[in-house]
Structure formats: C-alpha cells, structure tokens
Write a protein that holds these residues in place. Sequence first.
Motif, PDB file in Angstrom:
ATOM      1  N   PRO A   1     -59.507 -14.746  32.635  1.00  0.00           N
ATOM      2  CA  PRO A   1     -60.362 -13.686  33.180  1.00  0.00           C
ATOM      3  C   PRO A   1     -60.412 -13.730  34.720  1.00  0.00           C
ATOM      4  N   ARG A   2     -60.384 -14.917  35.281  1.00  0.00           N
ATOM      5  CA  ARG A   2     -60.387 -15.068  36.740  1.00  0.00           C
ATOM      6  C   ARG A   2     -59.146 -14.412  37.352  1.00  0.00           C
ATOM      7  N   GLU A   3     -57.989 -14.683  36.759  1.00  0.00           N
ATOM      8  CA  GLU A   3     -56.747 -14.085  37.249  1.00  0.00           C
ATOM      9  C   GLU A   3     -56.762 -12.570  37.066  1.00  0.00           C
ATOM     10  N   ARG A   4     -57.275 -12.111  35.944  1.00  0.00           N
ATOM     11  CA  ARG A   4     -57.364 -10.662  35.713  1.00  0.00           C
ATOM     12  C   ARG A   4     -58.288 -10.012  36.750  1.00  0.00           C
TER      13      ARG A   4
ATOM     14  N   HIS B   1     -66.627  -4.434  39.682  1.00  0.00           N
ATOM     15  CA  HIS B   1     -65.588  -5.440  39.458  1.00  0.00           C
ATOM     16  C   HIS B   1     -65.769  -6.672  40.346  1.00  0.00           C
ATOM     17  N   ILE B   2     -66.404  -6.518  41.487  1.00  0.00           N
ATOM     18  CA  ILE B   2     -66.735  -7.694  42.306  1.00  0.00           C
ATOM     19  C   ILE B   2     -67.740  -8.560  41.553  1.00  0.00           C
ATOM     20  N   GLU B   3     -68.772  -7.949  41.009  1.00  0.00           N
ATOM     21  CA  GLU B   3     -69.762  -8.701  40.225  1.00  0.00           C
ATOM     22  C   GLU B   3     -69.101  -9.366  39.021  1.00  0.00           C
ATOM     23  N   PHE B   4     -68.208  -8.645  38.361  1.00  0.00           N
ATOM     24  CA  PHE B   4     -67.491  -9.189  37.203  1.00  0.00           C
ATOM     25  C   PHE B   4     -66.607 -10.358  37.636  1.00  0.00           C
ATOM     26  N   ALA B   5     -65.965 -10.234  38.798  1.00  0.00           N
ATOM     27  CA  ALA B   5     -65.121 -11.314  39.319  1.00  0.00           C
ATOM     28  C   ALA B   5     -65.955 -12.567  39.595  1.00  0.00           C
ATOM     29  N   LEU B   6     -67.149 -12.387  40.130  1.00  0.00           N
ATOM     30  CA  LEU B   6     -68.038 -13.525  40.356  1.00  0.00           C
ATOM     31  C   LEU B   6     -68.396 -14.192  39.035  1.00  0.00           C
TER      32      LEU B   6
ATOM     33  N   ALA C   1     -65.244 -17.188  43.749  1.00  0.00           N
ATOM     34  CA  ALA C   1     -66.273 -17.388  44.764  1.00  0.00           C
ATOM     35  C   ALA C   1     -66.231 -16.214  45.737  1.00  0.00           C
ATOM     36  N   ARG C   2     -67.349 -15.926  46.335  1.00  0.00           N
ATOM     37  CA  ARG C   2     -67.429 -14.843  47.324  1.00  0.00           C
ATOM     38  C   ARG C   2     -66.376 -15.034  48.426  1.00  0.00           C
ATOM     39  N   GLU C   3     -66.178 -16.265  48.870  1.00  0.00           N
ATOM     40  CA  GLU C   3     -65.193 -16.555  49.917  1.00  0.00           C
ATOM     41  C   GLU C   3     -63.779 -16.208  49.457  1.00  0.00           C
ATOM     42  N   GLU C   4     -63.496 -16.428  48.179  1.00  0.00           N
ATOM     43  CA  GLU C   4     -62.177 -16.078  47.637  1.00  0.00           C
ATOM     44  C   GLU C   4     -61.977 -14.567  47.611  1.00  0.00           C
ATOM     45  N   ILE C   5     -63.020 -13.835  47.287  1.00  0.00           N
ATOM     46  CA  ILE C   5     -62.930 -12.379  47.264  1.00  0.00           C
ATOM     47  C   ILE C   5     -62.696 -11.852  48.677  1.00  0.00           C
ATOM     48  N   VAL C   6     -63.388 -12.421  49.658  1.00  0.00           N
ATOM     49  CA  VAL C   6     -63.152 -12.051  51.059  1.00  0.00           C
ATOM     50  C   VAL C   6     -61.697 -12.315  51.423  1.00  0.00           C
ATOM     51  N   GLU C   7     -61.177 -13.451  50.988  1.00  0.00           N
ATOM     52  CA  GLU C   7     -59.785 -13.803  51.285  1.00  0.00           C
ATOM     53  C   GLU C   7     -58.801 -12.835  50.616  1.00  0.00           C
ATOM     54  N   VAL C   8     -59.101 -12.419  49.398  1.00  0.00           N
ATOM     55  CA  VAL C   8     -58.263 -11.419  48.715  1.00  0.00           C
ATOM     56  C   VAL C   8     -58.194 -10.148  49.546  1.00  0.00           C
ATOM     57  N   PHE C   9     -59.345  -9.652  49.978  1.00  0.00           N
ATOM     58  CA  PHE C   9     -59.370  -8.414  50.750  1.00  0.00           C
ATOM     59  C   PHE C   9     -58.699  -8.587  52.108  1.00  0.00           C
ATOM     60  N   THR C  10     -58.872  -9.748  52.731  1.00  0.00           N
ATOM     61  CA  THR C  10     -58.205 -10.028  54.003  1.00  0.00           C
ATOM     62  C   THR C  10     -56.692 -10.029  53.814  1.00  0.00           C
TER      63      THR C  10
ATOM     64  N   LEU D   1     -68.126  -5.259  48.986  1.00  0.00           N
ATOM     65  CA  LEU D   1     -68.615  -6.622  48.742  1.00  0.00           C
ATOM     66  C   LEU D   1     -70.064  -6.738  49.203  1.00  0.00           C
ATOM     67  N   GLU D   2     -70.398  -6.076  50.271  1.00  0.00           N
ATOM     68  CA  GLU D   2     -71.778  -6.101  50.767  1.00  0.00           C
ATOM     69  C   GLU D   2     -72.720  -5.408  49.802  1.00  0.00           C
ATOM     70  N   GLU D   3     -72.213  -4.364  49.083  1.00  0.00           N
ATOM     71  CA  GLU D   3     -73.043  -3.631  48.119  1.00  0.00           C
ATOM     72  C   GLU D   3     -73.282  -4.446  46.860  1.00  0.00           C
ATOM     73  N   ALA D   4     -72.305  -5.288  46.509  1.00  0.00           N
ATOM     74  CA  ALA D   4     -72.385  -6.027  45.225  1.00  0.00           C
ATOM     75  C   ALA D   4     -73.400  -7.144  45.300  1.00  0.00           C
TER      76      ALA D   4
END
Length: 100
Positions: free
Chosen positions: A37-40, A60-65, A70-79, A97-100
């Motif tokens: 699920p993490r990879e998906r 999907h950000i909430e679902f990813a969490l 981790a929030r830092e990983e999501i930031v890195e994905v977007f970067t 991400l700020e909305e989630a």
Amino acid sequence: MAKTLDSKTLARIAPKLAELSQQVLFDDIWQRDALTPRERSLITLAALTALGRVQQLPWHIEFALQNGLAREEIVEVFTHLAFYAGWPAAVSALSCLEEA
C-alpha cells in the motif's frame, strides 16, 4: 478549487461509480501483493501530481500517511517531481499537503 467528494457523497451522487471504486479499486487493485500500500500511495501521488489532478491529492495524501509514508517523504516526492512533472505541478501538490 472544488472539494473532493467523500465516499458517502459519491455514493449518493453516483452509486455505481462509488460501488466500482470500492470493489475494483480499493478491494482488489489496492490489495494485490505485488506492491505494498505504501508503494501504491507513492505511485498514486506521483501520477496525480504529474497529471495535475490536485483535487484528488488531499485525500490521497491522508491515505499515504495511513499507508506509512512520512510527511517528509511526501515533500520529497513532490520535490523530485518538480523535475519530471514540472515546477507548477510540484508546487500545486505541495499546497495540497498543507490542506491535508
């Protein structure tokens, strides 16, 4: 930006689409063993960002969490996506991400 439909609202507006989403997408595709699920979640965040589907990103950000990102990983994905999907797509995703 229009609000993303939650599952109850989707079921009220488009019952068949809600049923298919649950049965095919979440009860089948998301449960397959080839990817975690993490990879998906990583793939889904990348696809939604690259396609500019920012309306779907907060959910999907909430679902990813929930799926262990981790929030830092999501930031890195977007970067990372700024260089592949475009700067505006990455910045728009970060604003979600700020909305989630």
